[in-house]
Every structure is written in structure tokens, then in C-alpha cells.
Scaffold this active site. Sequence first.
Site, mmCIF file in Angstrom:
data_model
loop_
_atom_site.group_PDB
_atom_site.id
_atom_site.type_symbol
_atom_site.label_atom_id
_atom_site.label_comp_id
_atom_site.label_asym_id
_atom_site.label_seq_id
_atom_site.Cartn_x
_atom_site.Cartn_y
_atom_site.Cartn_z
ATOM 1 N N LYS A 120 0.996 -1.186 0.076
ATOM 2 C CA LYS A 120 -0.044 -0.095 -0.139
ATOM 3 C C LYS A 120 0.752 1.218 0.046
ATOM 4 O O LYS A 120 1.960 1.295 0.889
ATOM 5 C CB LYS A 120 -0.847 0.111 1.082
ATOM 6 N N ASP A 172 -0.076 -0.357 -4.420
ATOM 7 C CA ASP A 172 -1.600 -0.103 -4.560
ATOM 8 C C ASP A 172 -1.947 1.345 -4.255
ATOM 9 O O ASP A 172 -1.549 1.523 -2.801
ATOM 10 C CB ASP A 172 -2.281 -1.322 -3.727
ATOM 11 N N GLU A 190 -1.625 -0.153 -8.765
ATOM 12 C CA GLU A 190 -2.979 -0.501 -8.874
ATOM 13 C C GLU A 190 -3.909 0.441 -8.267
ATOM 14 O O GLU A 190 -3.356 1.266 -7.349
ATOM 15 C CB GLU A 190 -3.132 -1.750 -7.677
ATOM 16 N N GLU A 211 -10.615 -4.787 -8.515
ATOM 17 C CA GLU A 211 -11.458 -5.522 -7.541
ATOM 18 C C GLU A 211 -12.500 -4.769 -7.085
ATOM 19 O O GLU A 211 -13.549 -5.332 -6.446
ATOM 20 C CB GLU A 211 -10.418 -5.190 -6.435
ATOM 21 N N HIS A 222 -8.296 -11.225 -7.039
ATOM 22 C CA HIS A 222 -8.380 -10.188 -5.891
ATOM 23 C C HIS A 222 -8.952 -11.104 -4.603
ATOM 24 O O HIS A 222 -10.040 -11.550 -4.748
ATOM 25 C CB HIS A 222 -9.284 -8.975 -6.138
HETATM 26 MN MN MN Z 1 -6.107 -3.255 -4.322
#
Ligand code: MN
Length: 308
Positions: free
Chosen positions: A169, A198, A224, A250, A300
Site C-alpha cells: 500500500k 496499490d 493498482e 477489484e 483479488h
Molecule cells: Mn487493491
Amino acid sequence: MAQVPMPALQALRVRTVRVPMQHPHQTASGIVSESPLVLTDAVFDDGTVGHSVVFTYTPAALKPTADLIRNFEGLVKGDRLAPAETEQKLARRFRLLGTQGLVGIALSAIDMALWDALARRHATSLIRLLGGVEKPIPAYGAIGYDGVEGSARVAEDWAKRGFTGVKAKIGYPTVQEDVAVIRAIRSAAGGSMSIMVDYNQCLTPVEAVQRLRVLDDEDLTWVEEPTLAHDYAGHAMIAREAKTPIQCGENWWGSLDMQHAIDAQASDYVMPDVMKIGGVTGWLRSAALAQTRGIRLSNHLWPETARS
Ligand code: MN
């Protein structure tokens, strides 16, 4: 050849559980410290029971999702075990209300439980029922929004466990901080580790283009959801401007969302989530769509559904 009638659905049994996470997961949009799960059993009159599990992200959505599944029981009770038939019937039934959000998750929960029941009825696994075979698939380890030291420490753990990819992240206040986290991960995990990042939709399209100009030099496997999941035009602009592949999917509701995103060239790769894309039935349609367009697909959240 005489066909043996398939069993009829007697009941949907629904339970909610809150599973504490060993390591709370930090994201750019908040902390996730437990898994709120709805467990559904589809019980058939020959004793076959199919199971499914869906994840509601927040405990606040746990009971409403479970209630929806319970309330849908009356629509499917007595149905012969045939997930694609039931899916068509329910899709028609929900044209006016729509099949996004919790309704979509509830319908997916039923679809997945029916497919599981069908596999069990044939004394096999879902993958074999679908014509495939169990085999190893590439997997990555998750790194939360854990800062430079925290991200490096988690990356090292994944490397020690034999993972060849990690997904972190990011979306720190500045791109320099994003880069610092990526470089710390690379030096902790080794040069051969694939690194994905992401943004969890936290940038505007223009901010994303500016950040991607910097990240393009970091040899990332994908970036992402740099911007809002349903901003296909915004993602398309980012994908056009960036060298690094863009990954989305996702948050697509059903294979038609996926088709719209593909038509808009919003994403270089796709990663549908089985509980948002319409269960196993929706997953199969989406996988076919990706295959036809020559787009690489990963899944996902639900490794159980992955086929390579
Ligand atoms: Mn994601």
C-alpha cells in the site's frame, strides 16, 4: 441417456463471524483490523451442502449482508442445483434494484455456495468441475501502509517465506515518500522480488500521472487503482501516460463493468474479485472476456478461485 434429477435447494443457512487479523492491515483509506465474514451454506434435499464466504470490509455491513442473503432464500428455495440457471433467474429478478453493492455481494455468496454444492454433488473440487486441475500459481505477499521501516520488515518476512512478489500500500503525502518505501522494500527483499504497489484510489488522475512519471523508473510490476475505481477515463489517461502497467478490477460490479473498463482502455491488467464480479458464474464470464482480449488476469482476495 436418462438424466437423474438434480437435488432441490431446501434452505440457505447464514452466519456472521468477525475474525481478528493477526496483523492489522493499514491502507491509505483506513485500518482493517478484523475480517467481517458472512458464511453461507446452501442445503439440498439429498444432503448436499455447498459453502461460501464473503468479506464485508466493515463490521457495519455484516448484518445487512447476512440479512439480504436470508431474505433471498425465498427466491431460490426449491431450485434444482444448477448455478447458471439460478444466476439468470436472479439477474432478471434484480434488474430494477440493481446488482451492485451489498445486493451483488449477497447474490455472489449464493452463487458461490451453489457452485460448491455442484462440485460436492459430483464428488470433486470446483477446479476439476470446471475442467482444470490443481496446480501452483504465482502469489504475492501483502504489505500495508506501514512506512519505510515497517514495509521493509514485512517484505523481508515474505522473502524469507519464499514469496517472489510483494504488493505494498502506498499513497504517502509525497511521491518521494512512496519512492522511499519502494526502495526500502527492494533492498530488504532482494533485487529479484517483483514489487507491486496499490494506491487504493487515493489520487486524482492528474496527481497520478505526476507520481507515475517518478515511479516509472522504479521497475514496478504494476500500479493498482491510482484513482477512483469507476473513473475509467481517468484510469485510461493514467495508463496512456505511464510506462508501468496499471492494474484494476477489484471494485468492478459484474462482467459488464469489466467490459466497460476494457473498452475504455482503463487498465493494462485485470483483477476481478469473485464476490463483486458475480460469484463463480461472473468470474467465468470475466475470465473469458480477459482471455478474448488478451489481457492478463489475477484474482483479488480469493486465492481459492484462482486458475492460472
Ligand atoms: Mn487493491
